[in-house]
Structures are given as structure tokens and as C-alpha cells.
Design a protein around this motif. Structure first.
Motif, short mmCIF file in Angstrom:
data_model
loop_
_atom_site.label_atom_id
_atom_site.label_comp_id
_atom_site.label_asym_id
_atom_site.label_seq_id
_atom_site.Cartn_x
_atom_site.Cartn_y
_atom_site.Cartn_z
N PRO A 65 47.84 50.35 35.15
CA PRO A 65 48.51 49.53 36.18
C PRO A 65 47.66 48.39 36.69
O PRO A 65 48.17 47.30 36.98
N LEU A 66 46.33 48.59 36.78
CA LEU A 66 45.46 47.51 37.22
C LEU A 66 45.38 46.41 36.18
O LEU A 66 45.38 45.22 36.52
N ALA A 67 45.32 46.78 34.90
CA ALA A 67 45.30 45.78 33.83
C ALA A 67 46.59 44.97 33.81
O ALA A 67 46.58 43.75 33.60
N THR A 68 47.70 45.64 34.06
CA THR A 68 48.99 44.94 34.11
C THR A 68 49.05 43.99 35.30
O THR A 68 49.55 42.87 35.18
N LEU A 69 48.54 44.44 36.45
CA LEU A 69 48.49 43.56 37.63
C LEU A 69 47.64 42.33 37.35
O LEU A 69 48.05 41.20 37.66
N LEU A 70 46.48 42.51 36.74
CA LEU A 70 45.61 41.37 36.43
C LEU A 70 46.26 40.45 35.40
O LEU A 70 46.10 39.22 35.47
N ALA A 71 47.01 41.02 34.44
CA ALA A 71 47.72 40.18 33.47
C ALA A 71 48.78 39.33 34.16
O ALA A 71 48.98 38.16 33.80
N CYS A 72 49.45 39.89 35.16
CA CYS A 72 50.44 39.10 35.92
C CYS A 72 49.75 38.02 36.74
O CYS A 72 50.27 36.91 36.88
N VAL A 73 48.57 38.33 37.31
CA VAL A 73 47.80 37.30 38.01
C VAL A 73 47.41 36.19 37.05
O VAL A 73 47.50 35.00 37.38
N HIS A 74 47.00 36.58 35.85
CA HIS A 74 46.63 35.59 34.82
C HIS A 74 47.79 34.67 34.48
O HIS A 74 47.64 33.45 34.38
N ALA A 75 48.97 35.25 34.30
CA ALA A 75 50.14 34.45 33.93
C ALA A 75 50.68 33.63 35.10
O ALA A 75 51.29 32.57 34.90
N SER A 76 50.44 34.09 36.33
CA SER A 76 51.01 33.43 37.50
C SER A 76 50.12 32.33 38.07
O SER A 76 50.61 31.48 38.81
N SER A 77 48.83 32.35 37.76
CA SER A 77 47.89 31.45 38.42
C SER A 77 47.70 30.11 37.72
O SER A 77 47.13 29.20 38.32
N LYS A 78 48.15 29.99 36.48
CA LYS A 78 47.94 28.72 35.78
C LYS A 78 48.63 27.55 36.48
O LYS A 78 48.04 26.46 36.57
N PRO A 79 49.88 27.68 36.99
CA PRO A 79 50.45 26.55 37.74
C PRO A 79 49.61 26.13 38.93
O PRO A 79 49.52 24.94 39.24
#
Length: 286
Positions: free
Chosen positions: A230-244
Motif C-alpha cells: 500500500p505504501l508503494a502504491t501511494l508513492l506511485a500515485c504521488v509520482h503520477a500526480s506531482s508532475k503537473p
């Protein structure tokens, strides 16, 4: 202990959904403005496809997470499908950083040798190759609701880990070379996408690598470190969400209030820069 674990997973689940929702809005804005209102050049094509891959990853993850929470069960099929868009984004980031690095280190050769439609062709190939690159090992390992084939799973999974590590190395080495070249060797102004590439690569190292590790060692991590997925998935969502947000920071000017389109135009619209370098491409030709 069970109650503490349930509380932990619930908190991570809702934080992940909130981050994913913000990422959908941010990537949607990038797709809207860059796809319809901003003149696109060779490098902004990569940004457009990166935003599409991140948007698709967040969409799939949020939809599947809500379905699984409603049904109260886990399905490995959802994980495999979500991985396709994540891997596509990693591939696009590696190609983007490598091409920008080459354009700065070898500018003359790059301008004379680069075919006109390189960005579009590379992005199309990446989308086409990502599906079999993820789904073949997923099918062999029984993630697509089929029976597991141990020997085939081991072979396909070893190959998928190898090329994931290779893509990671390409993105990181290209970003590092670009940083050293611009900081120490180049006499030219910083390239327009310099901040976007370095920020995206650094963001991947911090937030994207755990998801690559999760894909590579999924059964072992579920058994030894159940809190890691779950932590890896959360960080992956942060990765995908932070580029904008990285694009917005790269394009804004301190002390000035400007509309979103003007900021993204400065950060992502490389028409002026490429015309200066002789690389301008008409929108219809890309």
C-alpha cells in the motif's frame, strides 16, 4: 494488532484516493491545455503522452480500488492492468530525458540527424510495446486469472525486471548527465525542459522506484512486508500526480499572477525554443 493494521490500510487507502483525485485534475489540465491550446514541439509531445499515461494510471487505480473496497476482495488482474500505464510512463520518461540530454550534449548532430517525426513514432512504439511487456509475464505468472506456469513465469519475470532496471538506469543517467552538462560544461542557456526533466527523474527515484520493486518482488513483499504494497502504491500515485505541479513551478514567474495556460505555455510550449534551434514542427506533422 489486527485493528491497528486495519486502521493503517484504511488511512493509506483514503490518502491514496485523495492524491489520485488531485492528480487526475492536474494531469487533465495538462492534457487539455497542451493537447488543444498550446503549440507542440518535439519535447512537449513526450509531456503530453506522459500526462496521458499518468492520467490512465490514476484512473485505473482509483476505479479498481473503489471496486475492490466495495467487493471486499483483491484481484491481481487489476494490478496487472494498472502496471501497464505505470510502465508506459517510465518508458516515456526514459525516452524524454535521453532525447533532451542528447540534444544538449550533441546539439549539431542532433539537429542534423533527428527525423522530423521521432517523438510521435517513439511514443507510439512505447504504447504498443508496453502491453505485451507487462501482460506476457503477468499471464505466465497467473495474474490474469489464468493458471500459473512456473518456468515461463520465471523467464518472463526475469526479463521484465531486467528491462525495468534498464529503463530506470537510462532515465537516471540521462538526467544526471544533463544536470552536470548544463551546470559545468555548457555555455548555452538552460534548455526549456531542463527543470521538468530533472524534477520528474528525481520524483521517480523517490516515489516511483518502490512500485518497480513491488512489481519485481510482489509475492515476497506480500509475505515479508505486508505494509510495503500500500505504501508503494501511494508513492506511485504521488509520482503520477506531482508532475503537473513540477511543470507549473517550472513555468511560473515569481511575483506575477498569470492564468494557467500562460504558465503551461512557458513551461511546455517549446515552439519558440525549437524555432530558435531550427527544430520547429507544425502541430499537424507530429
Amino acid at each position: 494488532m489486527f485493528g491497528l493494521w486495519k486502521t493503517f490500510t484504511s488511512v493509506v487507502f483514503y490518502i491514496t484516493l485523495a492524491v489520485g483525485l488531485g492528480g487526475l485534475v492536474g494531469n487533465g489540465l495538462v492534457l487539455w491545455h497542451l493537447g488543444l491550446h498550446i503549440r507542440k514541439g518535439p519535447f512537449s509531445i513526450y509531456v503530453l503522452h506522459l500526462a496521458a499515461a499518468d492520467f490512465l494510471f490514476l484512473c485505473c487505480h482509483m476505479a479498481f480500488s473503489v471496486v475492490q473496497a466495495a467487493l471486499g476482495s483483491q484481484d491481481t488482474l487489476y494490478f496487472a492492468i494498472t502496471c501497464v500505464s505505470f510502465v508506459t510512463g517510465l518508458w516515456l520518461l526514459a525516452a524524454f530525458s535521453l532525447e533532451l540530454c542528447l540534444s544538449e550534449v550533441f546539439p549539431t548532430c542532433y539537429q542534423s540527424c533527428r527525423p522530423q517525426h521521432t517523438s510521435g513514432i517513439v511514443c507510439g512504439l512505447i504504447w504498443a510495446l508496453s502491453l505485451p511487456a507487462v501482460l506476457l509475464p503477468a499471464h505466465a505468472c497467473g495474474l490474469l486469472r489464468g493458471s500459473i506456469r512456473p518456468l515461463a513465469c520465471l523467464r518472463y519475470h526475469a526479463v521484465s525486471i531486467a528491462w525495468l532496471l534498464a529503463l530506470t538506469c537510462v532515465a537516471c543517467v540521462a538526467g544526471l548527465v544533463l544536470f552536470i552538462w548544463v551546470a559545468c560544461c555548457s555555455q548555452r542557456p538552460r534548455p526549456q525542459f531542463y527543470g521538468a526533466v530533472l524534477g520528474s527523474v528525481l520524483l521517480f527515484v523517490v516515489c516511483g522506484l518502490p512500485f518497480v520493486l513491488y512489481w519485481s518482488l510482489r509475492p515476497l513483499l506480500h509475505f515479508l512486508l505486508p505494509m510495503f504494497p500500500p505504501l508503494a502504491t501511494l508513492l506511485a500515485c504521488v509520482h503520477a500526480s506531482s508532475k503537473p505541479l513540477i511543470y507549473f513551478i517550472a513555468g511560473r514567474q515569481l511575483g506575477k499572477r498569470e492564468p494557467m495556460r500562460a504558465v503551461l505555455q512557458r513551461a511546455l510550449g517549446d515552439g519558440a525554443q525549437q524555432r530558435a534551434r531550427g527544430l520547429s514542427l507544425p502541430m499537424g506533422a507530429i
